[in-house]
Design an enzyme around this catalytic site. Structure first.
Site, short mmCIF file in Angstrom:
data_model
loop_
_atom_site.label_atom_id
_atom_site.label_comp_id
_atom_site.label_asym_id
_atom_site.label_seq_id
_atom_site.Cartn_x
_atom_site.Cartn_y
_atom_site.Cartn_z
CE LYS A 181 6.09 1.32 4.76
NZ LYS A 181 5.56 0.57 3.61
CG ASP A 217 0.18 -2.30 1.09
OD1 ASP A 217 -0.58 -1.31 1.07
OD2 ASP A 217 0.91 -2.57 2.06
#
Length: 479
Positions: A181, A217
């Site tokens: 990312k 997550d």
């Protein structure tokens, strides 16, 4: 001219007969054959399930894990919320250029209070020294604690969501495998990120924070849903990326070196990498291959690239461009915007599929993409392309979930789900439920539960469970 007049006449006729004049069924989809590679049979999905089951078992094995594509990281989270958690907790959610800090209070009768704030990671810090990154996070934590007047006489328990590839050897000890990312901070890969955070907090010496657990997550999704439904045993993310975790028997997780007196531990599959060894090549289309070749990480995350929101819109765009070049769409006319990679957002897929009677949203999206005055047949074709691509995504996720359900072999399981694709696509949930029922062993019952802020609330609940049991290890195992 007839191509324009006929749809209008049919539409007017439909109005008088109270039909749905501009629905998908009102106009013949002319590109069905071109989209057949996206349509997967249950036999094909069954093969995927068999291969994924083998990949997961390899990921769990001590000898087979090093060569396994699906890594099945052990999270060291062994206890789920049971509704008795009480107290005040912090959560830190780091997974991109912005990160969140949350204060969460849990009380009687499902009392829940949350304050949160978003902080930015400046671009120079994203690619600078690791100490600068964690010093920045510690600085923001101190600002948050002071701003919200939190009682800091004793250490505030904190759950840390770290959504980068992580190899854990304890509940509070995890080593970064690789940055993604856009991050590339030096001195962090192969280092314990919990220790780096603790060291940064200690350097400030102005706040007391106890990091009680680190998670990603998907794990947060399980924890968030389990707080309300203790039967939650699978966590799924279908958003920018796609991943799943599940509750596994300790004896099957051969790499687990924690408390084996407890029967279960959550395993983070990292199934986005499934197929990186070529095992799903038979179902990959020419568009999947081209997308992969032009991506930032060619050859990696092939399963995820056929599913998630980061890629779905681009696949649709490539199909549209290809069929337009074959003069099967828009009379062969393409806009510069439609020719440009990355311009067709996945949210457009949800918008287009939400149309039911008048192609209002489809026309709006196509106009935004520079396609002027498309015919209603063009709109029907574009809607069909979106439907095929998103349905394939839902079917692949369903095959993965059915694999986990069959492997766990529990009578009833709640699956916690989060992510923008699942949340905002108008039919994703319904498609998944129907397909899982077809693929899963018939004696297994399941339901899907939308997670409420898994990466934030879930992180706080990891800390809450650790405090509740008073059994978490403050000095985790050394590597």
């Amino acid at each position: 001219m007839c191509n324009v007049i006929n749809p209008i006449l049919r539409a007017l006729y439909g109005l008088f007969t109270k039909a749905t004049p501009l629905s998908l069924s009102a106009y013949k989809v002319t590109i069905k054959e071109d989209c057949t590679p996206f349509i997967l049979s249950n036999e094909q999905l069954g093969t995927i399930m068999d291969d994924m089951d083998k990949a997961i078992k390899n990921g769990l094995g001590k000898e087979t894990n090093p060569s396994s594509i699906v890594k099945c990281f052990v999270t060291y989270i062994q206890d789920l919320p049971n509704g008795t958690e009480r107290g005040k907790f912090l959560a830190l959610d780091l997974g991109g250029t912005n990160f969140r800090i949350l204060f969460i209070e849990l009380g009687e009768n499902e009392y829940f209070h949350m304050d949160s704030e978003i902080f930015k990671v400046p671009s120079h810090i994203q690619t600078g020294k690791g100490t600068e990154l964690f010093d920045h996070i510690a600085k923001c934590l101190a600002e948050f604690v002071k701003k919200h007047n939190l009682d800091n006489k004793k250490a505030l328990p904190l759950g840390f969501t770290f959504s980068f590839p992580l190899r854990q050897i304890g509940l509070t000890k995890g080593y970064l495998e690789s940055w993604t990312k856009g991050f590339n901070c030096s001195g962090v890969v192969n280092e314990d990120v919990v220790k780096l955070l603790k060291d940064a907090i200690k350097r400030r010496n102005d706040i007391e924070i106890d990091v009680c657990g680190i998670l990603n997550d998907t794990t947060g999704t399980i924890m968030s849903c389990a707080w309300k439904n203790p039967n939650t045993k699978i966590g799924l993310i279908v958003g920018t990326g796609c991943n799943a975790c599940y509750v596994e028997k300790v004896e099957n997780a051969e790499l687990f070196i924690g408390d084996k007196s407890k029967p279960h531990v959550i395993v983070n599959t990292e199934w986005g990498a499934f197929g990186d060894d070529g095992i799903i090549d038979s179902i990959r289309t020419i568009y999947d291959r081209k997308l992969d070749e032009n991506s930032l990480n060619p050859g990696h995350q092939r399963f995820e690239k056929m599913i998630s929101g980061m890629y779905m819109g681009e696949i649709v765009r490539m199909v549209i461009v290809d069929l337009t070049n074959q003069k099967k769409l828009f009379d062969g006319r393409l806009s510069e915007q439609m020719k440009t990679p990355g311009t067709f957002d996945t949210s457009f897929v949800s918008d287009i599929e939400s149309d039911e009677t008048n192609y209002k949203e489809t026309l709006k999206v196509l106009n935004e993409m520079g396609i002027v005055k498309p015919s209603f047949v063009d709109c029907a074709n574009v809607q069909f392309i979106c439907e095929c691509v998103s349905k394939r995504s839902a079917h692949l996720v369903s095959a993965g979930l059915a694999t986990l359900l069959n492997k766990m072999s529990e009578k009833t399981v709640t699956i916690g789900v989060d992510g923008s694709v699942y949340r905002f696509h108008p039919y994703f949930h319904k498609i998944m439920v129907e397909k899982i029922k077809q693929l899963v062993n018939p004696e297994i019952k399941f339901d899907l539960m939308l997670s409420e802020d898994g990466s934030g609330r879930g992180a706080a609940l990891v800390a809450a469970v650790a405090i509740r049991d008073e059994q978490y290890n403050r000095q985790p195992l050394d590597s």
